[in-house]
Design a protein around this motif. Structure first.
Motif, PDB file in Angstrom:
ATOM      1  N   ALA A  89      -4.955  -1.179  -3.698  1.00  0.00           N
ATOM      2  CA  ALA A  89      -3.993  -0.206  -4.219  1.00  0.00           C
ATOM      3  C   ALA A  89      -4.541   0.514  -5.451  1.00  0.00           C
ATOM      4  CB  ALA A  89      -2.678  -0.908  -4.556  1.00  0.00           C
TER       5      ALA A  89
ATOM      6  N   ASN B 126      -4.780  -7.040  -1.931  1.00  0.00           N
ATOM      7  CA  ASN B 126      -3.916  -5.871  -1.771  1.00  0.00           C
ATOM      8  C   ASN B 126      -3.813  -5.036  -3.039  1.00  0.00           C
ATOM      9  OD1 ASN B 126      -2.973  -5.900   0.965  1.00  0.00           O
ATOM     10  ND2 ASN B 126      -1.850  -7.754   0.489  1.00  0.00           N
TER      11      ASN B 126
ATOM     12  N   GLN C 149       0.815  -1.208   0.000  1.00  0.00           N
ATOM     13  CA  GLN C 149       0.000   0.000   0.000  1.00  0.00           C
ATOM     14  C   GLN C 149       0.851   1.261   0.000  1.00  0.00           C
ATOM     15  OE1 GLN C 149      -3.092  -0.301  -0.731  1.00  0.00           O
ATOM     16  NE2 GLN C 149      -2.824  -2.518  -0.606  1.00  0.00           N
TER      17      GLN C 149
END
Length: 561
Positions: free
Chosen positions: A293, A289, A64
């Protein structure tokens, strides 16, 4: 496992190997492609689970922070001044906004494909798998070359930034060697050290760009030591759009050309956003993830790039002579220029230190990205097989060391004669990033068609964009324009070397594509032939259970990271 180069004559049927049992190798189900007619030519085999040894060591906070601030670098801190002097505050803002939409379109396209297949090789492999193996080959080597040559560029930028404090030319070689070694060592230590270093650098860059935007706004409103309230003064005088000087007899056309020429500069500031997807094969819970993002990248573009360039245009007039200097240090940053004018003495040194970490971080990231794409090419037989060697800890050591050798090109800047040749390398690699964006969007169009033809539901992916496929069409159109206008100014003051360095990548990419296509007799995949199964791990194999935050600090970390 060999990589065969003759495409199947019929759509492949995916059966589990031998007795139908699922064979686990490296967390990936081992599939092979069977055909009813054994006399058909050999087909591609995309499963590299027996060779792919990288490990998922990048955690959510790493991914991130890399996504939020990983690509913020000298292109934004220093390049924004170049864009301001070239196109004026409104012209630079238009250029950054337009390029931001293309970068967002490309990342959304790549993010959706990666959500389906978070495996080594990233978008060059997707291009080979869903467009044409020759297309993936050209994309992969173009991306490797572009990023590998960018490593010495960033090392050189970091060395020049040190000259802000130490301008002794005799020390330049020593600084170059030190930075080169540090960048290589971080990558050789492994992805976990890379992740930690980028986590720290991203926090530094995030704090700096946020601080600069706030400080710039305060100074603009009259809160600086000089108490000069600037407002939008410089939008009126000297003006909102600067002339390019190419068509002085046609002022409107000249200003339009100024915006076009700075689109290329703006694009350099955005390139590298795909790093988070390149690292998917080494990321914990990659689908979740990367989805997070990509969803955040719109706000990142809006706040850090668009708001940043807006504030920059309010602080300094585009005709300020200090914007034209090519020091390569914080002295040419518009933020430092305005702080110096406002009577702030200490901050320029802090800004230079921050920009130095940005250059170092960029070199670090380019080395990581290029080595992983080279590794992915080697896995599937499009690069020498020895480059696919991995250590027990999951580091593609040979690919990393091979890519690290490009860092030695930074020593060419120690010699004034070699520096000219080095600048040619920089210009030759510049348009490569546009080809990457173009390749991502083209591949997505094929991916979209294949999903639709095989009755697969995109909405079942962890990440998908409701604006597709229109985003990818937008990206294809503008990426093509960027490639064509890369050397626009050379047509008004033509010289052979300028034209060659601006456009040599076009025939280079074409040569890669048709060279592999003729050598291996590949052809473009039809929608029903596309392989959306082989070697792609299931959701259960990649995603870890979500752990709820246990205290207030973990809740804050969840919001931030």
């Amino acid at each position: 496992m060999s990589f065969h180069e003759q495409p199947p004559a019929q759509p492949p049927q995916y059966d589990e190997k031998t007795d139908g049992s699922s064979l686990e190798k490296g967390g990936v189900n081992d599939y092979v492609v069977h055909h009813q007619d054994s006399n058909r030519p050999q087909q591609y085999q995309w499963d590299t689970a027996d060779l792919d040894r990288v490990q998922r060591r990048l955690k959510q906070r790493h991914v991130q922070m890399i996504a939020i601030a990983g690509t913020i670098g000298t292109g934004l801190f220093l390049g924004s001044g170049h864009a301001l002097s070239g196109a004026g505050p409104l012209g630079a803002l238009i250029a950054y906004m337009l390029v931001g939409t293309v970068a967002y379109a490309s990342l959304c396209s790549l993010g959706e494909m990666t959500s389906h297949a978070p495996i080594s090789g990233t978008f060059p492999h997707f291009g080979a798998r869903w467009v044409d193996p020759a297309f993936g080959f050209a994309l992969g080597w173009n991306y490797f070359y572009t990023n590998a040559i960018s490593v010495p560029v960033e090392i050189t930028a970091a060395t020049i930034l040190i000259s802000f404090w130490d301008d002794n030319l005799n020390h330049q070689a020593g600084y170059t060697a030190l930075i080169c070694v540090l960048v290589c060592v971080i990558n050789i230590f492994g992805v976990r050290y890379f992740g930690e270093s980028e986590f720290i650098f991203s926090i530094i860059k995030l704090c700096m760009i946020t601080g600069l935007i706030i400080a710039g706004l305060v100074i603009d409103l009259g809160g600086g030591p000089d108490h000069d309230r600037r407002g939008f003064r410089y939008w009126r005088n000297p003006g909102a759009v600067a002339p390019a000087g190419l068509e002085p007899n046609h002022p409107s056309l000249d200003k339009f050309l100024a915006i076009l020429t700075q689109i290329v500069q703006a694009a350099f500031s955005f390139q590298g956003m795909e790093l988070v997807a390149v690292a998917a094969s080494e990321t914990e819970s990659p689908r979740r993830n990367i989805a997070m993002a990509v969803r955040r990248v719109f706000y990142r573009i809006l706040v850090f790039y668009i708001l940043g360039i807006l504030i920059t245009g309010m602080l300094v007039p585009y005709n300020d002579d200090r914007l034209l200097q090519s020091t390569g240090t914080a002295a040419q940053s518009p933020y430092v220029i305005v702080m110096t004018s406002a009577g702030i003495k200490v901050l320029p040194h802090i800004i230079n230190a921050g920009i130095f970490t940005s250059a170092f971080s960029a070199g670090n990231s380019f080395l990581f990205a290029s080595s992983r794409v080279l590794y992915g090419l080697a896995l599937r037989g499009q690069a020498p097989r020895f480059l696919a060697y991995c250590t027990k800890s999951g580091l593609p050591i040979v690919a990393v060391i091979t890519t690290s050798l490009f860092g030695l090109l930074a020593f060419m800047n120690v010699s004034s004669g070699a520096a000219t040749v080095f600048n040619w390398f920089v210009n030759l690699s510049a348009v490569g990033g546009f080809f990457s964006w173009l390749g991502m969007c083209i591949t997505y169009v094929f991916f979209y068609r294949g999903f639709k033809a095989q009755h697969l539901n995109r909405k079942e992916l962890v990440y998908y964009s409701s604006l597709q496929p229109w985003l990818s069409y937008w990206g294809i159109f503008w990426s093509t324009i960027f490639i064509l206008i890369n050397g626009l100014a050379v047509f008004w003051d033509f010289n052979a070397s300028g034209f060659l360095t601006a456009y040599i990548n076009i025939p280079f990419f074409i040569a890669l594509y048709f060279g592999w296509k003729l050598l291996k007799r590949t052809r473009i995949w039809k929608p029903q032939e596309m392989d959306f199964v082989t070697g792609i791990p299931s959701l259960e194999e990649t995603e870890l259970p979500i752990q709820p935050p246990k205290n207030i600090w973990e809740k804050i970390a969840r919001v931030l990271f």
